[in-house]
Design a protein around this motif. Structure first.
Motif, PDB file in Angstrom:
ATOM      1  N   GLN A  48       0.721  -1.218  -0.083  1.00  0.00           N
ATOM      2  CA  GLN A  48      -0.053  -0.067  -0.029  1.00  0.00           C
ATOM      3  C   GLN A  48       0.765   1.319   0.026  1.00  0.00           C
ATOM      4  OE1 GLN A  48      -3.649  -0.191  -0.036  1.00  0.00           O
ATOM      5  NE2 GLN A  48      -2.710  -1.859  -0.870  1.00  0.00           N
ATOM      6  N   TYR A  49       1.966   1.367   0.848  1.00  0.00           N
ATOM      7  CA  TYR A  49       2.948   2.583   0.714  1.00  0.00           C
ATOM      8  C   TYR A  49       3.373   2.749  -0.526  1.00  0.00           C
ATOM      9  CZ  TYR A  49       6.328   5.776   2.006  1.00  0.00           C
ATOM     10  OH  TYR A  49       7.184   6.857   1.968  1.00  0.00           O
ATOM     11  N   ARG A  52       0.576   4.096  -2.986  1.00  0.00           N
ATOM     12  CA  ARG A  52       0.222   5.679  -2.764  1.00  0.00           C
ATOM     13  C   ARG A  52       1.605   6.431  -3.352  1.00  0.00           C
ATOM     14  NH1 ARG A  52      -1.362   3.149   2.429  1.00  0.00           N
ATOM     15  NH2 ARG A  52       0.629   3.774   3.230  1.00  0.00           N
ATOM     16  N   LEU A  79      -5.989   0.539  -4.072  1.00  0.00           N
ATOM     17  CA  LEU A  79      -5.762   1.004  -2.517  1.00  0.00           C
ATOM     18  C   LEU A  79      -6.935   0.328  -1.904  1.00  0.00           C
ATOM     19  CD1 LEU A  79      -4.718   4.862  -2.967  1.00  0.00           C
ATOM     20  CD2 LEU A  79      -3.259   2.789  -2.232  1.00  0.00           C
ATOM     21  N   ASP A  81      -7.891   1.166   1.499  1.00  0.00           N
ATOM     22  CA  ASP A  81      -8.477   1.807   2.155  1.00  0.00           C
ATOM     23  C   ASP A  81      -9.420   2.913   1.612  1.00  0.00           C
ATOM     24  OD1 ASP A  81      -8.794   3.009   5.215  1.00  0.00           O
ATOM     25  OD2 ASP A  81      -7.903   4.688   4.198  1.00  0.00           O
ATOM     26  N   ASP A  84      -7.899   6.385   1.711  1.00  0.00           N
ATOM     27  CA  ASP A  84      -6.910   6.671   0.647  1.00  0.00           C
ATOM     28  C   ASP A  84      -7.421   6.727  -0.706  1.00  0.00           C
ATOM     29  OD1 ASP A  84      -4.997   6.470   2.505  1.00  0.00           O
ATOM     30  OD2 ASP A  84      -4.383   4.279   2.355  1.00  0.00           O
ATOM     31  N   TYR A  87      -8.862  10.311  -1.069  1.00  0.00           N
ATOM     32  CA  TYR A  87      -7.733  11.265  -0.970  1.00  0.00           C
ATOM     33  C   TYR A  87      -6.998  11.393  -1.874  1.00  0.00           C
ATOM     34  CZ  TYR A  87      -3.936  14.063   1.170  1.00  0.00           C
ATOM     35  OH  TYR A  87      -2.964  14.985   1.383  1.00  0.00           O
ATOM     36  N   TYR A  88      -6.267  10.103  -2.466  1.00  0.00           N
ATOM     37  CA  TYR A  88      -5.512  10.328  -3.487  1.00  0.00           C
ATOM     38  C   TYR A  88      -6.004  10.779  -4.946  1.00  0.00           C
ATOM     39  CZ  TYR A  88      -1.763   9.079  -0.415  1.00  0.00           C
ATOM     40  OH  TYR A  88      -0.906   8.903   0.851  1.00  0.00           O
TER      41      TYR A  88
END
Length: 163
Positions: A48-49, A52, A79, A81, A84, A87-88
């Motif tokens: 996930q990191y 993102r 993603l 979440d 996330d 937001y992204y």
């Protein structure tokens, strides 16, 4: 000529690689950060990191190359979440809108629309994670860009009147 076969990183090198990706973004070398993220994802497809960071590296390049949107949206869909994802998606819309500024009047109205769409994403993200300031800060940044640039929606077209 056949394409070169890429070398794979070892799973134990993922953390170090992700640090390097963040470092290259700070150095304003997003294409290097993108490449590193792709290497991490090749080693760990659900990291996930890295996903993102890849979205951000693509968005960092929006003014210098192809639009980030289509590819970034594919990555955003991976993603896990919901915050996330919202937001992204907002970050990508905000960056694409910023890139539109300085172009024709019609594009400036598209920038307005893009900023408003980004703000909607940030509002949904804020509801998903109350108390997290990231979405609020981004929403405010979009609002300030609209005000600073005096952006407006596209004026309505002429109305046809039948006699």
């Amino acid at each position: 000529m056949r394409p070169l076969e890429l070398k794979r990183i070892e799973p134990r090198g993922i953390a170090e690689a992700l640090e390097k990706a963040a470092h290259y973004r700070l150095l304003n070398e997003p294409s290097q950060a993108e490449s590193i993220c792709r290497d991490v994802i090749a080693a760990d497809a659900s990291n996930q990191y890295a996903l993102r960071a890849l979205v951000l590296a693509l968005a960092d390049q929006v003014e210098h190359r192809r639009p980030a949107g289509p590819e970034a949206r594919d990555v955003i869909a991976r993603l896990e979440d919901a915050f996330d994802r919202e937001y992204y998606a907002g970050v990508v819309l905000e960056r694409e809108s910023q890139a539109l500024l300085g172009r024709s009047h019609m594009v400036r109205s598209a920038a307005y629309d893009g900023f408003r769409q980004a703000m909607e994403c940030f509002e949904r993200a804020e509801l998903l994670r109350p108390g997290n300031v990231d979405a609020v800060l981004r929403w405010n940044s979009c609002a300030r860009a609209i005000e600073r640039e005096k952006l407006e929606p596209e004026p309505p077209g002429p109305v046809l009147q039948l006699e």
